[in-house]
Design an enzyme around this catalytic site. Structure first.
Site: not given
Ligand SMILES: [Zn+2]
Ligand SMILES: Nc1ncnc2c1ncn2[C@@H]1O[C@H](COP(=O)(O)OP(=O)(O)OP(=O)(O)O)[C@@H](O)[C@H]1O
Ligand SMILES: [Mg+2]
Lengths: 290, 280
Positions: B29, B238, B241, B263, B269
């Site tokens: 970090g 979505c 999908c 997506c 997807c």
């Molecule tokens: Zn999707």
């Protein structure tokens, strides 16, 4: 609670009696929030032989000072006498050329910056003359007060707001204005907000550099009354720099008179003002009376 | 184009960048400065990410580049082409097949593995910069882990909007020590960074900073007990999908206000669509 009338012309009773109190343990006090017993006998902050030069100017010349828990100490003196420099050195913001500063037995000049910053945001506070130096002007009043809490781990939004509302009330700002930015506040309110933001972590020691400096006389009086009430209620130790002898008389148990980097006189406020020993103090006092 | 060293950068530059990466991995970090080189692409095109990728890329690697979750934006296509040309490495659009994934704006939906590296293109590495413009002061805040100011920002968000309105570049604490900007990924992706098996490297070209999250490192989004961090996504499935747990993009379908949600991770997807079709 010991509500004090804000009109009394006398300061809250000093926790320490006698001249040259640095060498005498202060008497125990029954006063509330004043940390009686052992704590009151050990100075919070002790400095010895502080010396700092800027070229040919001695801003500090062998300065000694002690501040006890719950004690208000005023530093007065003409412009350029080293008052701000002394605050900055005592709070570790600036290194002296020589001398020692100790806070509850810790060597302030020798501690890591991390340790000093931790002190600065918990047990110490610094109230600047210009509120812009002590506030985040783009952050709401609530956020300004909450910053020290969040910096020390507070993670409950509702509690932070409750605290902010509480402290706004204590400094006489309407808590419904919590979400406004300081720019919308008057100078006096900004200064009170700066104080609230500092006190929220219940510090032991607060440094104030001319906190009423830029304000109208009537606003100054109100702010001094507020500071006096808070200091008494919370048992704060305060080191306050001021040009204003009347303010020193109102607030301080003890005072130091500085000139050219030297503490020319120190003692209980009433003694110094009523029976000044050093010619410079005599001049200072008489010029106020004139 | 000829006469380039493997992956464009010369070996001494790559060694310098690798040293910065090693230091970054050792201090999760923490932003490590590096001598960012001029690249044959303008800043904003991911020159920091490209330099990091160039420094860790080997001939056997398989590179995937995504931009906003998609493999076929101009930016992604040209970076892939750049490494095909200068390193001759294989490229892919499949998250599963990739060994190195350079990204802007997203973390793939498919969980990453230990043998993968995720390289982020970072425009603004300093999470405190907008709150505290003085660089010396932000550096001190990192050194002291003095991060109250970041919570002040979140406090102000809630005070103004009733909730934390930060939805991109949502600040995180890495390994309970350093405050880090996760680059402009949606806050929805933040939880994926926590305990990720893959190495995560961040490159900021213009600001000349590299930082890293080693595998299996704690990454926590800042929040309040009574306003906990919530990964926000559009509350839809979505359109293509049917997924209800991926990050969605809103796509306009006509100019009279028609819109669908799909997506943002196009590879994920299309994989799901293929599985669905095979099942039917
Ligand atoms: Zn999707
Ligand atoms: N950073 C600095 N560099 C050079 N000289 C300085 C510096 N800070 C303070 N001084 C000098 O040191 C002396 C003490 O300054 P200081 O600011 O402490 O005075 P002061 O008592 O607070 O004055 P004022 O009442 O005007 O605020 C002055 O002569 C000042 O000019
Ligand atoms: Mg001054």
């Amino acid at each position: 609670m010991n509500e004090r009338s804000s009109k009394t012309p006398h300061p809250i009773p000093p926790p320490q009696a006698g001249e040259g109190g640095a060498h005498l343990p202060p008497p125990l006090l029954a006063g509330e929030g004043r940390g009686g017993g052992l704590a009151a006998q050990t100075p919070l902050l002790t400095a010895r032989d502080l010396t700092l030069r800027f070229g040919r100017i001695a801003a500090l010349d062998s300065v000694d000072i002690d501040i006890h828990p719950g004690e208000v100490v005023a530093i007065v003196g003409e412009s350029g006498s080293g008052k701000t420099t002394l605050l900055r050195v005592l709070s570790g913001l600036m290194r002296p050329d020589a001398g020692e500063v100790s806070y509850l037995g810790q060597d302030v000049l020798g501690m890591t910056e991390a340790a000093r910053r931790r002190l600065m945001r918990t047990e110490w506070g610094f109230v600047h003359q210009n509120p812009r130096d002590g506030l985040r002007m783009a952050v709401s009043a609530g956020g300004n007060i909450g910053e020290r809490l969040m910096a020390t781990g507070a993670r409950h939004y509702g509690n932070i707001r409750d605290q902010a509302a509480h402290w706004l009330t204590r400094v006489e700002i309407d808590p419904t204005r919590m979400d406004e930015v300081p720019a919308k506040f008057s100078g006096g309110m900004q200064q009170r907000l700066q104080i609230a933001r500092t006190l929220v972590t219940l510090p032991k020691l607060v440094f104030m550099d001319e906190p009423t400096g830029g304000l109208d006389v009537s606003v100054q009086a109100r702010l001094l009354d507020l500071i006096r009430a808070l200091v008494a209620d919370l048992g704060l130790a305060v080191l306050i720099v001021t040009h204003d002898i009347a303010a020193a008389r109102l607030l301080a148990h003890r005072m130091l008179v500085m000139r050219h980097g030297v503490v020319v006189e120190s003692g209980l406020t009433d003694r110094v003002l009523d029976d000044p020993q050093h010619p410079y103090t005599q001049l200072l006092v008489s010029s106020v009376l004139a | 184009m000829s006469g380039y060293n493997f992956a464009y950068l010369d070996e001494s530059t790559k060694r310098m960048i690798r040293r910065a990466i090693l230091k970054a991995v050792a201090i999760p970090g923490h932003q490590v400065p590096f001598g960012s080189r001029e690249m044959p692409l303008p800043y904003g095109w991911g020159t920091g990410g490209i330099q990091v990728t160039a420094a860790v890329l080997g001939p056997a690697d398989v590179l995937k580049v995504i931009d906003q979750g998609s493999d076929d934006t101009t930016n992604a296509v040209s970076i892939r082409a750049f490494f095909r040309r200068t390193a001759g490495v294989a490229t892919t659009e499949s998250t599963e097949a990739a060994t190195i994934i350079q990204t802007r704006h997203r973390i793939p939906e498919r969980p990453l593995r230990e043998d993968q590296i995720l390289v982020y293109q970072v425009p603004i590495p300093e999470p405190l910069g907008r709150l505290e413009p003085r660089i010396a002061e932000t550096r001190r805040m990192h050194a002291m882990a003095d991060y109250g100011l970041m919570h002040v920002k979140l406090y102000e968000d809630i005070a103004r909007h009733g909730h934390i309105a930060t939805s991109y570049s949502y600040p995180v604490m890495v390994n309970s020590r350093y405050l880090m900007s996760p680059s402009p990924i949606p806050a929805f992706d933040n939880p994926k960074m926590d305990q990720m098996p893959a190495l995560q490297l961040f490159g900021a070209g213009r600001e000349k900073r590299i930082y890293a999250v080693p595998p299996y490192t704690s990454v926590k989004s800042l929040d309040f007990d009574d306003h906990p961090f919530r990964p926000i996504r559009a509350p839809h499935a979505c359109e293509l999908c049917g997924s209800r747990d991926t990050y969605l993009d809103e796509v306009l379908t006509d100019d009279v206000g028609g819109r669908i949600f799909v997506c943002s991770d196009t590879d994920f997807c299309s994989e799901r669509q293929a599985v669905k079709e095979a099942a039917e």
